[in-house]
Design a protein around this motif. Sequence first.
Motif, PDB file in Angstrom:
ATOM      1  N   ARG A  94      -8.081  -3.480  -0.020  1.00  0.00           N
ATOM      2  CA  ARG A  94      -7.390  -2.314   0.539  1.00  0.00           C
ATOM      3  C   ARG A  94      -7.987  -1.913   1.888  1.00  0.00           C
ATOM      4  O   ARG A  94      -7.266  -1.475   2.785  1.00  0.00           O
ATOM      5  N   SER A 139     -10.691  -5.378  -5.222  1.00  0.00           N
ATOM      6  CA  SER A 139      -9.492  -4.634  -4.843  1.00  0.00           C
ATOM      7  C   SER A 139      -9.803  -3.594  -3.771  1.00  0.00           C
ATOM      8  O   SER A 139      -9.043  -3.413  -2.813  1.00  0.00           O
ATOM      9  N   LYS A 140     -10.923  -2.913  -3.926  1.00  0.00           N
ATOM     10  CA  LYS A 140     -11.320  -1.917  -2.919  1.00  0.00           C
ATOM     11  C   LYS A 140     -11.504  -2.569  -1.553  1.00  0.00           C
ATOM     12  O   LYS A 140     -11.085  -2.035  -0.522  1.00  0.00           O
ATOM     13  N   LYS A 171      -0.474   3.111  -5.285  1.00  0.00           N
ATOM     14  CA  LYS A 171      -1.507   4.090  -4.949  1.00  0.00           C
ATOM     15  C   LYS A 171      -2.670   4.054  -5.944  1.00  0.00           C
ATOM     16  O   LYS A 171      -3.784   4.435  -5.634  1.00  0.00           O
ATOM     17  N   ILE A 191      -4.276  -5.729  -5.536  1.00  0.00           N
ATOM     18  CA  ILE A 191      -4.414  -4.370  -5.005  1.00  0.00           C
ATOM     19  C   ILE A 191      -4.679  -3.371  -6.141  1.00  0.00           C
ATOM     20  O   ILE A 191      -5.461  -2.436  -5.992  1.00  0.00           O
ATOM     21  N   LEU A 223       0.821  -1.207   0.000  1.00  0.00           N
ATOM     22  CA  LEU A 223       0.000   0.000   0.000  1.00  0.00           C
ATOM     23  C   LEU A 223       0.858   1.262   0.000  1.00  0.00           C
ATOM     24  O   LEU A 223       0.357   2.351  -0.284  1.00  0.00           O
TER      25      LEU A 223
END
Length: 345
Positions: free
Chosen positions: A326, A322-323, A159, A250, A155
Motif C-alpha cells: 500500500r 500488504s502494508k 480500505k 492489498i 486502493l
Amino acid sequence: MKILISAIEPSANLHLKEVLNKLKMNNGKWEIEGIFDKNLGEPIIDSNEFNVMGFFDVLPKIKLAKNTIEKLTEMSKDADKILLIDAPSFNLRLARSIKKHCPNKEIIYYILPKVWAWKKGRIKDVNKYIDKKAYIFPFEKEYWKDGIYVGNPLLDEIKEFRDSEEKGNVAFLPGSRKSEIKSLMPIFRELAKKINKRKILVVHPVYKDRIEEIYGDVRDFEIEFHTKEVLLKSDFAYICSGTATLEAAIIGIPFVLMYKAREIEYLIAKMLVKLNYVGLANIIFERENLGEFHKEYLQKFDINLLLNDYKKATLSEFREKSKKLREILKYGSSENIVKLLNGEI
C-alpha cells in the motif's frame, strides 16, 4: 459533459464504477454512453458479451468487436471526452479509428497496456493516438514518461486489512472467464476434499444462474459472489491469476496464485512474456527489490504442495507485506481520473 466509455472487461467495470461515483460527488452535469456493464447505465452493448480469454476463444468475437468499434467511432463525434479502460487489443484499435475520423477528440487511456510484460510495440501506438495516459503502477513511469501516475484503483475499492482473528474459511477464486474456471475447478474440488474448514467458492455474478453448467460439481463449496467480502473473512485463498491476486495482496490474506491455460497458449505466452512472475504483487515487489510476495503455480499442480502452503501460511507475514504494498501504490485513482475528465490535470 458527454463521456464515451469503452470498458469491456469485468475488472475495468469495477474501476469504472468508482469513477462514476466520484463524478456524482462532483455534482457536474455529465452522461455516459458506449460499452460497459449494463448495471452501470445503458450501454450500446453489454460488456459481458466480450467475456472471453485466450487466443482461440477470441476468434468468434472478431465480428462483434469490429462492429462495435465502428459504432463507437460514430458516437465519438458527439462526445466531449473519450475514456478507454484497459483491454488494449480492442481499445487501441478503437483509438486509432476515432483519431482517423475525429483527430481533435481528446482520448484518455486509463490502465495502459502492460508493455513491461509484452508487446512493447504498443508504446508507439499509445503515443500516437492517446492524449492523456493514466498509469496505475509507479514503475510504469519508465515506459510512460509523459503519462500521469493516477494511483491504483484497488486502493479506492479496498480500505480494510484482513484482521488477526481466525475465521474458519478457505476461499477459492477460479477467475471470471470460462476457460479459467474449467481449468481450475477440478483442482479446487480435489483440494476442498482435503481441507476441514468451510470452503467458499467465489462465483462471478454473471454466472449466478448457470453455476452447475460453468463450474460443475460444487457440492463441497458454499457459493458467494463478492471477492472482497470473501477474502476479508477467509484464512487462506487459492486464486486464479488476475486482479483478484492484487486484491488479496492489498487486503493481506495469505494466498497462492494458480493458473492453467491450454498448453499451446501457455507455450506461446511463455515465448512472448519475459517476466519472472505472473502475479501483480510479485511483479511490484520484484521491481522494488523486496523479494517474493506469494507463491505461484503455473500449469502443473501438486496437491500436497498446495495444501502445505495453506497449512504453513501466517496472517501476520502477509499483513506486513500488504502494508508495504500500500505504501508503494500510495493512493486510489478514481479522483485523478475525474480530474483528467474535467481538464484539471
